[in-house]
Design a protein around this motif. Structure first.
Motif, PDB file in Angstrom:
ATOM      1  N   THR A   1       0.838  -1.193   0.000  1.00 18.21           N
ATOM      2  CA  THR A   1       0.000   0.000   0.000  1.00 18.21           C
ATOM      3  C   THR A   1       0.880   1.253   0.000  1.00 18.21           C
ATOM      4  O   THR A   1       2.011   1.232   0.478  1.00 18.21           O
ATOM      5  CB  THR A   1      -0.931   0.001   1.221  1.00 18.21           C
ATOM      6  OG1 THR A   1      -0.127  -0.039   2.393  1.00 18.21           O
ATOM      7  CG2 THR A   1      -1.837  -1.223   1.205  1.00 18.21           C
TER       8      THR A   1
ATOM      9  N   GLU B   1       0.892   4.137   1.532  1.00 21.15           N
ATOM     10  CA  GLU B   1       1.354   4.772   2.756  1.00 21.15           C
ATOM     11  C   GLU B   1       2.449   3.943   3.439  1.00 21.15           C
ATOM     12  O   GLU B   1       3.459   4.466   3.900  1.00 21.15           O
ATOM     13  CB  GLU B   1       0.177   4.991   3.708  1.00 21.15           C
ATOM     14  CG  GLU B   1      -0.748   6.076   3.175  1.00 21.15           C
ATOM     15  CD  GLU B   1      -2.116   6.082   3.808  1.00 21.15           C
ATOM     16  OE1 GLU B   1      -2.456   5.125   4.521  1.00 21.15           O
ATOM     17  OE2 GLU B   1      -2.847   7.055   3.574  1.00 21.15           O
ATOM     18  N   TYR B   2       2.233   2.633   3.449  1.00 22.70           N
ATOM     19  CA  TYR B   2       3.256   1.785   4.063  1.00 22.70           C
ATOM     20  C   TYR B   2       4.545   1.827   3.251  1.00 22.70           C
ATOM     21  O   TYR B   2       5.648   1.724   3.807  1.00 22.70           O
ATOM     22  CB  TYR B   2       2.750   0.345   4.196  1.00 22.70           C
ATOM     23  CG  TYR B   2       3.662  -0.516   5.043  1.00 22.70           C
ATOM     24  CD1 TYR B   2       3.890  -0.193   6.379  1.00 22.70           C
ATOM     25  CD2 TYR B   2       4.315  -1.612   4.514  1.00 22.70           C
ATOM     26  CE1 TYR B   2       4.734  -0.956   7.156  1.00 22.70           C
ATOM     27  CE2 TYR B   2       5.161  -2.389   5.291  1.00 22.70           C
ATOM     28  CZ  TYR B   2       5.365  -2.066   6.610  1.00 22.70           C
ATOM     29  OH  TYR B   2       6.213  -2.811   7.378  1.00 22.70           O
ATOM     30  N   ASN B   3       4.425   2.019   1.938  1.00 24.95           N
ATOM     31  CA  ASN B   3       5.616   2.100   1.101  1.00 24.95           C
ATOM     32  C   ASN B   3       6.431   3.355   1.373  1.00 24.95           C
ATOM     33  O   ASN B   3       7.647   3.361   1.185  1.00 24.95           O
ATOM     34  CB  ASN B   3       5.242   2.012  -0.379  1.00 24.95           C
ATOM     35  CG  ASN B   3       5.093   0.568  -0.832  1.00 24.95           C
ATOM     36  OD1 ASN B   3       5.666  -0.338  -0.218  1.00 24.95           O
ATOM     37  ND2 ASN B   3       4.338   0.346  -1.893  1.00 24.95           N
ATOM     38  N   VAL B   4       5.769   4.426   1.797  1.00 26.17           N
ATOM     39  CA  VAL B   4       6.519   5.619   2.195  1.00 26.17           C
ATOM     40  C   VAL B   4       7.369   5.285   3.417  1.00 26.17           C
ATOM     41  O   VAL B   4       8.564   5.603   3.486  1.00 26.17           O
ATOM     42  CB  VAL B   4       5.575   6.795   2.497  1.00 26.17           C
ATOM     43  CG1 VAL B   4       6.367   7.976   3.051  1.00 26.17           C
ATOM     44  CG2 VAL B   4       4.809   7.204   1.254  1.00 26.17           C
ATOM     45  N   ALA B   5       6.755   4.594   4.369  1.00 22.78           N
ATOM     46  CA  ALA B   5       7.493   4.194   5.575  1.00 22.78           C
ATOM     47  C   ALA B   5       8.619   3.233   5.212  1.00 22.78           C
ATOM     48  O   ALA B   5       9.736   3.343   5.735  1.00 22.78           O
ATOM     49  CB  ALA B   5       6.533   3.554   6.575  1.00 22.78           C
TER      50      ALA B   5
END
Lengths: 195, 464
Positions: A127, A129-133
């Motif tokens: 996802t 957002e998790y990929n930004v993290a």
């Protein structure tokens, strides 16, 4: 190389000297070599020419050194900017990434004024957002590797773009492998490289 | 840790096979051992309704009347509570309500309306009547002000009429008078994302920001007047708030607090809960944006904590955490005032599983999220799942079964969910009805992320 003005002056001097002579007395023995004046003029011309040649040689040498330094800086820069890649859903440093980071480590030790930004990226899977993290974790794990060898952490900053900036398009492993990466941007001290 | 039992259809071959109210379970390779999967859908009677052509009192209103009828009929269809009869025999047009005739036509409900001039301006007054055909009586009537056609609030005002009709029949207010905000690749651009909003019926898509950057995770304020979002326009991700009335935005969290992601409003509208990455301490924080104070850390640790969102009363929040491993993010719920986080998504050691994007419904104990428990190789095939925090049995309902599905967000009716979907034929934003499983495309052929469904908007002056 000679200076035409100096040679002209010498000729004029000789001409005037000749013009001022009285009617020819019995000719003296013909001169067998250059006059002292001619020798002096030649000596001056030669000296100037050799000084100029030396200046040119030094300029060429400096240009060569500059070229070499620029080439060295370019190589150092390329080594510093070489991306490192990651496994799927992982932020661990792979062995191929390790050797690339060790090459950077040496340069960063030699040039303590160089500052860098590590830009983390993820492939399109997972996802957004998790990929930004995850991208940030990758950037931080690179920084942690470098600071683990004693480099000062204040020289580095991280930013993650997640899956927003792929370098390879396509939904296949080849593209994904290219996109799971940390990019390196030199943010300061680039002018010192190669010195 | 709770032991999870999934009663959802993660790997079922066809939705129709179990859509009749039954519970089916089937296991396939790659599932979590001991976890049952199936789909549970309500087998509810869907009453037929007809929208009678409106009576017009002003000459030249034919087109306007027809447009309003169409908007309402479509809203009633999209509400998934009615079977809308849209082809009416000619003899039904005009005249009083003859219940016997309508009954023959097999409708349970009939909506009639009269469009009159509005003494207060250029708009109209729409007086609607809802007739109960089965009992042969008038069920409800109300007068609505409809602004001038073409004005910014015209369609929203008509959507509000539809929502009232849904409420009269079901006791639950509809969600037509709403919008959805998206982080979307601008038309003609090759990179970046900007904020867009679109009406709940897919009309009126318009751009909000020109940041020339990346935006992500937009969320509506509880009053529907502001949108908090993440933007990279300063170089690093920070949280901003876009004011829909002024068109301006401002940075919400003071500088020097790391990279900020995934904002969400407390139900009071004054507090933002969000994630900090790329700085120490990182984790989940709250900040009072009304008073500009009181940065508080609620969750921390070396792992990622993302996408926090409050329960309707603000007493708890759901969030994503990677504390069980980078490759296996899970969904947790914990009290906002302190206490331990409890696992909501199904997890068994060694079985993998990737769960993300939790969204707590605005009026219930249900949390939607995206994910799947297949092995790593089949990754990027996520489905929209719903868990009920109150039930405690961790029954999981799966709402999608094809392509890849992410970023769910609940409608204010606590029944519909908007999400990002990828299909073989393209990507877009979809809406699914959690009661029937019916799915429709909201916006197609766009690169959009993180849709967020607004609260009810009619009457609050949000431009359009």
């Amino acid at each position: 190389m000679f200076n035409p003005r100096l040679v002209l002056t010498a000729f004029v001097a000789v001409f005037i000297a000749a013009a001022c002579r009285p009617e020819p007395p019995p000719p003296p023995p013909a001169p067998t070599g250059p006059t002292p004046e001619e020798l002096e003029a030649k000596r001056i011309a030669d000296s100037i020419a050799s000084a100029e040649a030396e200046a040119l040689r030094l300029a060429a040498e400096k240009a060569r050194l500059d070229r070499e330094r620029m080439e060295r800086a370019r190589q150092l820069r390329a080594t510093l900017e070489e991306m490192v890649f990651f496994d799927y859903d992982e932020a661990n440093i792979r062995t191929d990434a390790r050797s690339r980071l060790e090459a950077k480590l040496e340069i960063l030790r030699d040039y303590p004024s160089v500052l860098m930004r590590m830009e983390g990226h993820a492939d399109e899977r997972g996802t957004s957002e998790y990929n930004v993290a995850l991208g940030n974790e990758r950037a931080e794990s690179v920084i942690l590797f470098l600071t683990g060898y004693g480099l000062d952490g204040v020289r580095f900053e991280s930013v993650s773009y997640g899956e927003e900036s792929p370098i390879a398009s396509g939904s296949n492993e080849a593209a994904w492998a290219q996109n799971r990466r940390v990019e390196f941007v030199i943010t300061g001290g680039a002018g010192d490289l190669g010195r | 840790m709770r032991r999870s039992t999934i009663l959802a259809g993660v790997f079922l071959p066809a939705l129709s096979a179990v859509a009749a109210g039954g519970l089916a379970a089937q296991e396939e390779e790659g599932t979590i051992p001991g976890v049952e999967l199936g789909i549970v859908l309500e087998n509810r009677y869907v009453p037929p309704i007809a929208v009678h052509p409106f009576t017009l009192s002003i000459a030249g209103d034919d087109a306007l009347g027809r447009e309003i009828e169409l908007i309402i009929a479509r809203d009633l269809d999209l509400s998934d509570r009615f079977l809308v009869r849209d082809t009416l025999p000619a003899e039904f047009a005009g005249g009083g309500v003859q219940y016997a005739l309508w009954e023959q036509f097999e409708v349970d409900w009939l909506l009639t309306g009269t469009l009159e001039g509005d003494t207060a301006g250029d708009g109209r007054i729409l007086a609607v009547e809802l007739h109960d055909v089965v009992y042969g009586s008038l069920h409800e009537r109300e007068r609505f002000r409809v602004p001038e056609r073409g004005s910014a609030s015209f369609r929203m005002a008509v959507h509000a009429v539809s929502d009232a009709v849904v409420g009269w029949v079901t006791g639950e207010r509809g969600a037509a008078a709403t919008r959805i905000v998206l982080a979307m690749r601008a038309f003609g651009e090759e990179r970046g994302k900007e904020l867009y909003v679109v009406d709940s019926d897919g009309e009126n898509l318009r751009r909000l920001t020109w940041d020339q950057s990346i935006v992500a995770s937009p969320v509506w304020s509880p009053d529907g007047k502001r949108i908090a979002y993440t933007s990279w326009k300063s170089g690093v991700p920070r949280i901003y708030e876009f004011d829909l009335e002024t068109g301006r935005d401002r940075a919400l969290i003071p500088d020097g607090h790391g990279h900020q992601l995934t904002p969400s409003y407390h139900p009071d509208g004054h507090t933002i809960i969000f994630s900090v990455i790329g700085a120490e301490p990182k984790g989940i924080f709250t900040f009072n944006i009304r008073d500009g104070c009181c940065l508080t850390r609620l969750e921390g640790g070396p792992h990622q904590n993302l996408s926090p969102g409050y329960s309707p009363d603000g007493s708890s929040f759901s969030f994503l955490s990677s504390r069980l491993g980078t490759a296996t993010p899970q969904i947790y719920v914990r009290p906002a005032r302190g206490g331990s986080a409890e696992l909501l998504s199904p997890y068994r050691f060694g079985a993998g599983g990737y769960f993300a994007d939790p969204d707590w419904s605005p009026g219930s104990s249900k949390v939607a999220f995206a994910g799947g428990i297949k092995g790593r190789r089949q990754a990027n095939r996520y489905n929209i799942l719903v868990a009920d925090v109150a039930k405690g049995d961790n029954r999981l309902v799966q709402l999608t079964r094809e392509g890849n599905n992410e970023d769910p967000s609940w409608a204010p009716d606590d029944r519909h969910i908007v999400f990002k979907g990828q299909r073989t034929y393209g990507t877009g934003v979809f809406i699914v009805d959690t009661a029937t499983g019916r799915t429709r495309l909201l916006v197609g052929n766009v690169l959009a992320e993180d849709p967020d469904w607004s609260p009810l908007l009619a009457g609050n002056g949000v431009g359009g």
